[in-house]
Design a protein around this motif. Structure first.
Motif, PDB file in Angstrom:
ATOM      1  N   PRO A  71      36.079  47.537  31.890  1.00 38.52           N
ATOM      2  CA  PRO A  71      36.125  46.722  33.111  1.00 38.52           C
ATOM      3  C   PRO A  71      36.891  45.430  32.834  1.00 38.52           C
ATOM      4  N   ALA A  72      37.807  45.094  33.742  1.00 36.89           N
ATOM      5  CA  ALA A  72      38.648  43.910  33.523  1.00 36.89           C
ATOM      6  C   ALA A  72      38.969  43.220  34.840  1.00 36.89           C
ATOM      7  N   ASN A  73      39.348  41.961  34.728  1.00 35.70           N
ATOM      8  CA  ASN A  73      39.805  41.164  35.862  1.00 35.70           C
ATOM      9  C   ASN A  73      41.243  40.738  35.624  1.00 35.70           C
ATOM     10  N   PHE A  74      42.010  40.612  36.715  1.00 39.48           N
ATOM     11  CA  PHE A  74      43.374  40.104  36.608  1.00 39.48           C
ATOM     12  C   PHE A  74      43.306  38.636  36.228  1.00 39.48           C
ATOM     13  N   SER A  75      44.117  38.236  35.248  1.00 40.57           N
ATOM     14  CA  SER A  75      44.087  36.859  34.776  1.00 40.57           C
ATOM     15  C   SER A  75      45.342  36.089  35.204  1.00 40.57           C
ATOM     16  N   TYR A  76      46.521  36.529  34.718  1.00 42.60           N
ATOM     17  CA  TYR A  76      47.756  35.837  35.072  1.00 42.60           C
ATOM     18  C   TYR A  76      48.954  36.721  34.752  1.00 42.60           C
ATOM     19  N   ILE A  77      50.159  36.252  35.189  1.00 37.47           N
ATOM     20  CA  ILE A  77      51.407  36.973  34.911  1.00 37.47           C
ATOM     21  C   ILE A  77      52.171  36.187  33.856  1.00 37.47           C
ATOM     22  N   ASP A  78      52.644  36.889  32.829  1.00 42.41           N
ATOM     23  CA  ASP A  78      53.420  36.277  31.757  1.00 42.41           C
ATOM     24  C   ASP A  78      54.758  37.000  31.674  1.00 42.41           C
ATOM     25  N   GLY A  79      55.744  36.526  32.446  1.00 47.23           N
ATOM     26  CA  GLY A  79      57.054  37.188  32.491  1.00 47.23           C
ATOM     27  C   GLY A  79      56.928  38.554  33.147  1.00 47.23           C
ATOM     28  N   GLU A  80      57.229  39.624  32.397  1.00 38.88           N
ATOM     29  CA  GLU A  80      57.123  40.996  32.903  1.00 38.88           C
ATOM     30  C   GLU A  80      55.753  41.611  32.598  1.00 38.88           C
ATOM     31  N   GLU A  81      54.872  40.834  31.980  1.00 38.49           N
ATOM     32  CA  GLU A  81      53.553  41.337  31.592  1.00 38.49           C
ATOM     33  C   GLU A  81      52.479  40.803  32.534  1.00 38.49           C
ATOM     34  N   TYR A  82      51.555  41.691  32.903  1.00 38.95           N
ATOM     35  CA  TYR A  82      50.366  41.286  33.644  1.00 38.95           C
ATOM     36  C   TYR A  82      49.225  41.245  32.641  1.00 38.95           C
ATOM     37  N   VAL A  83      48.486  40.151  32.617  1.00 42.61           N
ATOM     38  CA  VAL A  83      47.418  39.977  31.637  1.00 42.61           C
ATOM     39  C   VAL A  83      46.074  40.136  32.342  1.00 42.61           C
ATOM     40  N   PHE A  84      45.242  41.013  31.782  1.00 46.66           N
ATOM     41  CA  PHE A  84      43.898  41.276  32.295  1.00 46.66           C
ATOM     42  C   PHE A  84      42.893  40.876  31.235  1.00 46.66           C
ATOM     43  N   MET A  85      41.734  40.370  31.670  1.00 41.68           N
ATOM     44  CA  MET A  85      40.704  39.916  30.748  1.00 41.68           C
ATOM     45  C   MET A  85      39.506  40.858  30.833  1.00 41.68           C
ATOM     46  N   GLU A  87      35.903  42.031  30.987  1.00 41.55           N
ATOM     47  CA  GLU A  87      34.760  41.337  31.584  1.00 41.55           C
ATOM     48  C   GLU A  87      33.617  41.121  30.601  1.00 41.55           C
ATOM     49  N   GLU A  88      33.543  41.942  29.558  1.00 39.81           N
ATOM     50  CA  GLU A  88      32.402  41.848  28.643  1.00 39.81           C
ATOM     51  C   GLU A  88      32.705  41.030  27.392  1.00 39.81           C
ATOM     52  N   ASN A  89      33.847  41.287  26.733  1.00 41.32           N
ATOM     53  CA  ASN A  89      34.121  40.561  25.483  1.00 41.32           C
ATOM     54  C   ASN A  89      35.348  39.656  25.562  1.00 41.32           C
ATOM     55  N   TYR A  90      35.920  39.491  26.760  1.00 41.21           N
ATOM     56  CA  TYR A  90      37.025  38.565  27.026  1.00 41.21           C
ATOM     57  C   TYR A  90      38.299  38.865  26.231  1.00 41.21           C
ATOM     58  N   THR A  91      38.496  40.121  25.848  1.00 40.89           N
ATOM     59  CA  THR A  91      39.735  40.523  25.178  1.00 40.89           C
ATOM     60  C   THR A  91      40.854  40.562  26.210  1.00 40.89           C
ATOM     61  N   PRO A  92      42.007  39.933  25.930  1.00 41.55           N
ATOM     62  CA  PRO A  92      43.128  40.030  26.874  1.00 41.55           C
ATOM     63  C   PRO A  92      43.891  41.345  26.680  1.00 41.55           C
ATOM     64  N   TYR A  93      44.282  41.972  27.788  1.00 39.54           N
ATOM     65  CA  TYR A  93      45.079  43.203  27.745  1.00 39.54           C
ATOM     66  C   TYR A  93      46.374  42.952  28.510  1.00 39.54           C
ATOM     67  N   ASN A  94      47.503  43.186  27.861  1.00 39.44           N
ATOM     68  CA  ASN A  94      48.807  43.008  28.499  1.00 39.44           C
ATOM     69  C   ASN A  94      49.345  44.353  28.943  1.00 39.44           C
ATOM     70  N   LEU A  95      49.733  44.443  30.212  1.00 37.45           N
ATOM     71  CA  LEU A  95      50.343  45.660  30.745  1.00 37.45           C
ATOM     72  C   LEU A  95      51.686  45.304  31.351  1.00 37.45           C
ATOM     73  N   ASN A  96      52.711  46.080  31.033  1.00 41.89           N
ATOM     74  CA  ASN A  96      54.052  45.859  31.554  1.00 41.89           C
ATOM     75  C   ASN A  96      54.067  46.123  33.059  1.00 41.89           C
ATOM     76  N   LYS A  97      54.815  45.326  33.796  1.00 38.13           N
ATOM     77  CA  LYS A  97      54.898  45.451  35.254  1.00 38.13           C
ATOM     78  C   LYS A  97      55.338  46.858  35.671  1.00 38.13           C
ATOM     79  N   GLU A  98      56.287  47.469  34.929  1.00 41.89           N
ATOM     80  CA  GLU A  98      56.761  48.810  35.274  1.00 41.89           C
ATOM     81  C   GLU A  98      55.659  49.854  35.136  1.00 41.89           C
ATOM     82  N   ALA A  99      54.790  49.696  34.144  1.00 45.06           N
ATOM     83  CA  ALA A  99      53.723  50.669  33.898  1.00 45.06           C
ATOM     84  C   ALA A  99      52.694  50.687  35.022  1.00 45.06           C
TER      85      ALA A  99
END
Length: 188
Positions: A71-85, A87-99
């Motif tokens: 489970p994750a929440n949208f955090s912010y956009i970093d260039g072409e990457e969308y960063v999700f946090m 919800e449980e351990n606050y690990t950031p996940y980066n996903l490419n905009k194209e993906a």
């Protein structure tokens, strides 16, 4: 092992010794042929990002891949990457905009119920909730006396997506949208 007919969008399968995420499924029923439907799937290799188009018979058995959904929440956009946090351990996940191009159309800071799909601890896809609430930012004026008939008009949402809505919906209304079908399901 599920049949090809049981596979849904964003599921991960093992295909030719690769882990692939199914991004699009098209069902067709050939005329005059005994047997079932054919499922044309557009998949992406999670390691290389390479696109694979393959057709399966409805009864063909496919292997599901080992994946984890967090489970994750949208955090912010970093260039072409969308960063999700997470919800449980606050690990950031980066996903490419194209993906996640299809999901981005229905994504904002308030979206709840998202899950980041992990394969070998690497984020590869985003699982959206079935229905999201979004604001209409542009549509034709509502027609006085319009009922909830089958007549529709296009409406641009706050995320940039365009969906068909009934005539009684006006700019500023919050609506519920089915993400998979890209359809209006009701007022929020």
């Amino acid at each position: 092992m599920p049949k090809a007919s049981d596979i849904k969008k964003n599921m991960a399968i093992q295909y030719q010794d690769k882990t692939c995420i199914v991004k699009d499924i098209e069902r067709s029923v050939p005329q005059g042929r005994a047997g079932g439907s054919l499922y044309r799937m557009r998949m992406y290799d999670v390691v290389s990002g390479r696109k694979i188009d393959e057709t399966f018979k409805d009864s063909e058995m496919l292997d599901l891949a080992d994946l984890i959904r967090r489970p994750a929440n949208f955090s912010y956009i970093d260039g072409e990457e969308y960063v999700f946090m997470d919800e449980e351990n606050y690990t950031p996940y980066n996903l490419n905009k194209e993906a996640i191009a299809d999901e981005v159309l229905f994504l904002n800071e308030d979206t709840q119920g998202m899950q980041v799909v992990l394969v070998d601890d690497a984020p590869v896809a985003l699982d959206m909730p079935t229905v999201v609430e979004l604001e209409v930012i542009e549509t034709d004026p509502s027609i006085k006396g319009a009922s909830a008939t089958s007549r529709t008009k296009p409406a641009v949402l706050a995320t940039g997506a365009t969906v068909q809505v009934p005539e009684h919906i006006s700019t500023g209304d919050r609506i519920r949208v089915n993400v998979e079908e890209r359809k209006f399901t009701g007022r929020a």
